[in-house]
Design an enzyme around this catalytic site. Sequence first.
Site, PDB file in Angstrom:
ATOM      1  N   LYS A 297      20.885  -0.200  16.610  1.00 43.08           N
ATOM      2  CA  LYS A 297      20.757  -1.119  17.370  1.00 43.08           C
ATOM      3  C   LYS A 297      21.509  -2.345  16.525  1.00 43.08           C
ATOM      4  CE  LYS A 297      16.546  -3.774  18.962  1.00 43.08           C
ATOM      5  NZ  LYS A 297      15.054  -3.908  18.927  1.00 43.08           N
TER       6      LYS A 297
ATOM      7  N   SER B 261      12.812  -4.185  23.725  1.00 40.03           N
ATOM      8  CA  SER B 261      14.368  -4.833  23.600  1.00 40.03           C
ATOM      9  C   SER B 261      15.337  -3.734  23.064  1.00 40.03           C
ATOM     10  CB  SER B 261      14.159  -5.882  22.157  1.00 40.03           C
ATOM     11  OG  SER B 261      13.743  -5.131  21.062  1.00 40.03           O
TER      12      SER B 261
ATOM     13  N   SER C 121       9.280  -2.351  21.129  1.00 41.62           N
ATOM     14  CA  SER C 121      10.416  -2.014  21.577  1.00 41.62           C
ATOM     15  C   SER C 121      11.451  -0.980  21.316  1.00 41.62           C
ATOM     16  CB  SER C 121      11.308  -3.091  20.793  1.00 41.62           C
ATOM     17  OG  SER C 121      11.150  -4.564  21.325  1.00 41.62           O
TER      18      SER C 121
END
Length: 483
Positions: free
Chosen positions: A68, A143, A167
Amino acid sequence: MAAGLVRREWSSVELTEAALKRIARLDRSLNCFITLDADKALADARRADQALAMDRATPLTGIPLAHKDIFCIEGWRTTCASRMLADFVAPYTATAVARLQEAGTVTLGKLNMDEFAMGSSTETSFFGHTANPWALDRTPGGSSGGSAACVAAGLTAAATGTDTGGSIRQPAAFCGVTGLKPTYGRVSRYGMIAFASSLDQAGVLAGSVEDAALVLACMAGLDPSDATSSEHRDPWLEAVPRAGVGTLADGPLTVGLAKEFFKAIVAGGERIDEVRRTLERLGFRCLDLSLPHIAAAMPAYYVIAGAEASTNLSRYDGVRFGHRCAAPQSLADLYERSRGEGFGAEVKRRILTGTYALSAGYFDAYYLRAQKIRRLIAQDFAEAFKQADLLLAPTAPGTAFRRGQLTDDPVAMYQQDACTIPVNLAGLPALSLPCGLADGLPVGAQLIANHFDEERLLKTGAALQQATDWHERRPNLGWAEAA
Ligand code: GLN
């Protein structure tokens, strides 16, 4: 992949080249990657092949991973999906990623996300939205939507993510992969760009509980660079690379189902019922119980997370790093225009509400009250864990929603997190497990454990995955041929 590496059926360079090829074919439609670096990846792979040749390999050596884009990696552009950091090259590496790199994994690139991890759909990224591989007009959740779509589309076997309010788990549910949010403090936050520091926790998205456990075992552990990383030692977790997750040995466990979680469901409820029946068939006792305060979790979270975000994001002022406006006329002008141009609308919304909640005269009414609710929710869970070893809940109220469906309604977007946020407020570990489809889209079941009880959490998840094959379902990628 690891077994094939050890048997010399393929090399890490071959695995990496195959991943790069697949990314070239699929990622034009998905947009999982913000940054991809074939040269760096292949250099990692060659090093891994040398380690394998000298029998100096760990079970993760040579495995291509992606991270990420919230994790700083030295020499890599690290954007947090924001214009503010669009050109920022990190001067150091996050501990969680450094440990994976030291274990010999290959870093393919950096994955898309909601800007500064604020969102539930990966639509607020400065680098454009990520599509859900199950249906390109659906969001992958957020997210960590880039990580979830990446694993679901088979671009990597696992990817890192972070979970401040859901997330990792919600995108894992939307994309039909396994998502693990560890206990707060289990994994170092050092080098992870801060959103809400009392809630942020790094974890992993993977194709199975076994794979997620392998990655967690590598990332986890005390780090002197993060004062909130825990000293807790876990011999079971440390043995996972040699012994695997293993099976439950301590007799039948009790799984609690809190009725408040089930009020939020709009789709997929029958899939969670099926998980309950599977658990019962495997010998678990299921017990209905109550977490009376979790309805207040969402408002409390959006006060606390906003308050922490407003202070954490004050460092982006155009002075030392990040976006700087052109030709500032004064210091105030430099701050105002750099921040005004660098942040997107959702991030500004968090900074404004967070600053308001912390301001003199409102602090007691908002921030302090939210902290009291947080304590009540933690106490609810503590009571529940006196009756049950684990809790079962939906991960999200429904399945993947359409792109644009919630973008004009921030509160409806925040309600996506109704089932995940209570867990973050209490600092607990949780898994999202694929448990079948509703209208052709994946549904996630959430298992929640007490602090540092990743052992029973993961063993139970693995038992479910041995008894079922929901986690092996992959999206039909017919759209790739059409494109
Ligand atoms: N959707 C939540 C938010 O926007 C959770 C984000 C997260 O876990 N990083 O704050």
